[in-house]
Scaffold this active site. Structure first.
Site, PDB file in Angstrom:
ATOM      1  N   LEU A   1       0.874  -1.170   0.000  1.00 26.19           N
ATOM      2  CA  LEU A   1       0.000   0.000   0.000  1.00 26.19           C
ATOM      3  C   LEU A   1       0.911   1.220   0.000  1.00 26.19           C
ATOM      4  O   LEU A   1       1.988   1.189   0.595  1.00 26.19           O
ATOM      5  CB  LEU A   1      -0.895   0.028   1.245  1.00 26.19           C
ATOM      6  CG  LEU A   1      -1.938  -1.090   1.394  1.00 26.19           C
ATOM      7  CD1 LEU A   1      -2.656  -0.947   2.730  1.00 26.19           C
ATOM      8  CD2 LEU A   1      -2.946  -1.069   0.249  1.00 26.19           C
ATOM      9  N   ASP A   2       0.479   2.277  -0.662  1.00 27.43           N
ATOM     10  CA  ASP A   2       1.259   3.509  -0.645  1.00 27.43           C
ATOM     11  C   ASP A   2       1.382   4.026   0.782  1.00 27.43           C
ATOM     12  O   ASP A   2       0.560   3.709   1.648  1.00 27.43           O
ATOM     13  CB  ASP A   2       0.591   4.581  -1.506  1.00 27.43           C
ATOM     14  CG  ASP A   2       0.556   4.213  -2.984  1.00 27.43           C
ATOM     15  OD1 ASP A   2       1.378   3.376  -3.395  1.00 27.43           O
ATOM     16  OD2 ASP A   2      -0.287   4.771  -3.701  1.00 27.43           O
ATOM     17  N   LYS A   3       2.374   4.858   1.012  1.00 26.82           N
ATOM     18  CA  LYS A   3       2.614   5.432   2.342  1.00 26.82           C
ATOM     19  C   LYS A   3       1.336   6.020   2.939  1.00 26.82           C
ATOM     20  O   LYS A   3       1.013   5.788   4.104  1.00 26.82           O
ATOM     21  CB  LYS A   3       3.691   6.512   2.236  1.00 26.82           C
ATOM     22  CG  LYS A   3       3.914   7.299   3.515  1.00 26.82           C
ATOM     23  CD  LYS A   3       4.855   8.472   3.284  1.00 26.82           C
ATOM     24  CE  LYS A   3       4.974   9.337   4.529  1.00 26.82           C
ATOM     25  NZ  LYS A   3       5.797  10.551   4.305  1.00 26.82           N
TER      26      LYS A   3
ATOM     27  N   ARG B   1      -4.964   5.572  -7.968  1.00 29.07           N
ATOM     28  CA  ARG B   1      -4.748   7.015  -8.068  1.00 29.07           C
ATOM     29  C   ARG B   1      -4.554   7.448  -9.519  1.00 29.07           C
ATOM     30  O   ARG B   1      -5.131   8.451  -9.971  1.00 29.07           O
ATOM     31  CB  ARG B   1      -3.542   7.405  -7.218  1.00 29.07           C
ATOM     32  CG  ARG B   1      -3.723   7.051  -5.739  1.00 29.07           C
ATOM     33  CD  ARG B   1      -2.402   7.067  -4.973  1.00 29.07           C
ATOM     34  NE  ARG B   1      -1.794   8.387  -4.991  1.00 29.07           N
ATOM     35  CZ  ARG B   1      -0.533   8.604  -4.618  1.00 29.07           C
ATOM     36  NH1 ARG B   1       0.239   7.587  -4.224  1.00 29.07           N
ATOM     37  NH2 ARG B   1      -0.035   9.827  -4.646  1.00 29.07           N
TER      38      ARG B   1
END
Length: 323
Positions: A136-138, A237
């Protein structure tokens, strides 16, 4: 140092793609890893190096693979928190908060989920990426599954590559989305900005498919539920931005484009301005347990910050109606 593996193509794989044949004959590596060996020129068929995964093989051909030795993990164990949803001897499911990087990389040496895994589960030191099978992204919160054994990691990686792991997200997108749909658009590194990903022409980017449906519509935003078929970097995104509905707060891909909503309360205006990360949360994870074969399912509630802004958007829409 590398290990050399020699295989003979059996009748079962006659006419198969090279990557599919390797995936069927080798159970110690995921198909994506085997495909990377092909891309890197580490695979030869009858003494000829093949760099196309789609190359068709014939029964009786000899395949030689140069398998690099596993690199020693540079990450160090750190006593960092992990919000554990489920664990047994083979898998771990965690609920990751925002502002928590999954593993060390450019500009991030420690303080990551990987560092925490190495501390709380020392057995992960012997696994590739400390058992991490997806990321998962930050600033994306929510559910992640981690392998705690080698066999679990192999099988989970394969399940993900075959789209057998259900991963669903909730997000707040900018603009009014009237209906759900599917975005099928390849993604690759943005040639103009190496820190970003971008939708690319067919044949250049890697396959990326995102399904989405509308949950709630507001005056200038939409709450959506998304399901990933593939798991490319920044996929949701990038895909939502590509249809002109970037995620709230995602300034990297055009979020917070809407500066002002006519008639909005000061509370809502300030909350929108203060939302400093993408409004994206991994809410649901479902897969066949890699060892027991039992179907397991996990859900995570939305983080409070996201709940609060949804309440404000709901109140605003009730007062003013849809635009």
């Amino acid at each position: 140092m590398s290990n050399i593996l020699t295989l003979k193509v059996t009748d079962e794989f006659h006419g198969s793609r090279l990557d599919a044949a390797l995936g069927g004959m080798i159970d110690t590596h995921s198909r994506s890893v085997l495909r990377s060996y092909i891309d890197e020129g580490k695979v030869s068929v009858d003494s000829k190096i093949i760099t196309k995964p789609s190359f068709k093989v014939n029964a009786g051909q000899e395949i030689v693979i140069e398998i690099p030795e596993a690199q020693t993990l540079e990450a160090v164990p750190q006593d960092l928190p992990l919000n554990i949803v489920y664990q047994d001897d083979d898998i771990l499911v965690i609920d990751k908060p925002i502002d928590y990087v999954v593993h060390p990389g450019a500009g991030v040496k420690d303080g990551t989920v990987m560092n925490a895994l190495l501390y709380h589960f020392p057995q992960t030191a012997s696994l590739a990426r400390a058992g991490i099978v997806h990321r998962l992204d930050k600033d994306t919160s929510g559910l992640m599954v981690v392998a705690l054994s080698q066999l679990a990691q192999i099988r989970l990686t394969r399940a993900i590559s075959k789209h057998h792991v259900v991963r669903e997200y909730e997000a707040i997108a900018e603009g009014e989305i009237t209906a759900g749909g599917t975005i099928d658009a390849p993604i690759a590194r943005d040639p103009h900005n190496r820190t970003k990903m971008a939708v690319m022409p067919e044949g250049i980017g890697r396959e990326a498919i995102t399904h989405y449906r509308v949950m709630e519509r507001f005056r200038a935003h939409t709450r959506i539920r998304l399901r990933l078929e593939t798991g490319r970097t920044h996929q949701i995104r990038v895909h939502m931005a590509s249809i002109h509905h970037p995620l709230l707060g995602d300034t990297q891909y055009g979020g917070r484009r809407i500066k002002h909503i006519q008639g909005a309360s000061e509370e809502l205006a300030n909350a929108l301005k203060a939302y400093r990360h993408q409004a994206l949360h991994a809410v649901h994870l479902e897969f066949e347990h890699p060892i027991t074969k039992e179907l397991v399912s996990f859900d995570s509630p939305l983080p409070q910050e996201m709940v609060n802004i949804l309440d404000l958007l709901r109140k605003d829409t009730k007062e003013h109606g849809l635009l």
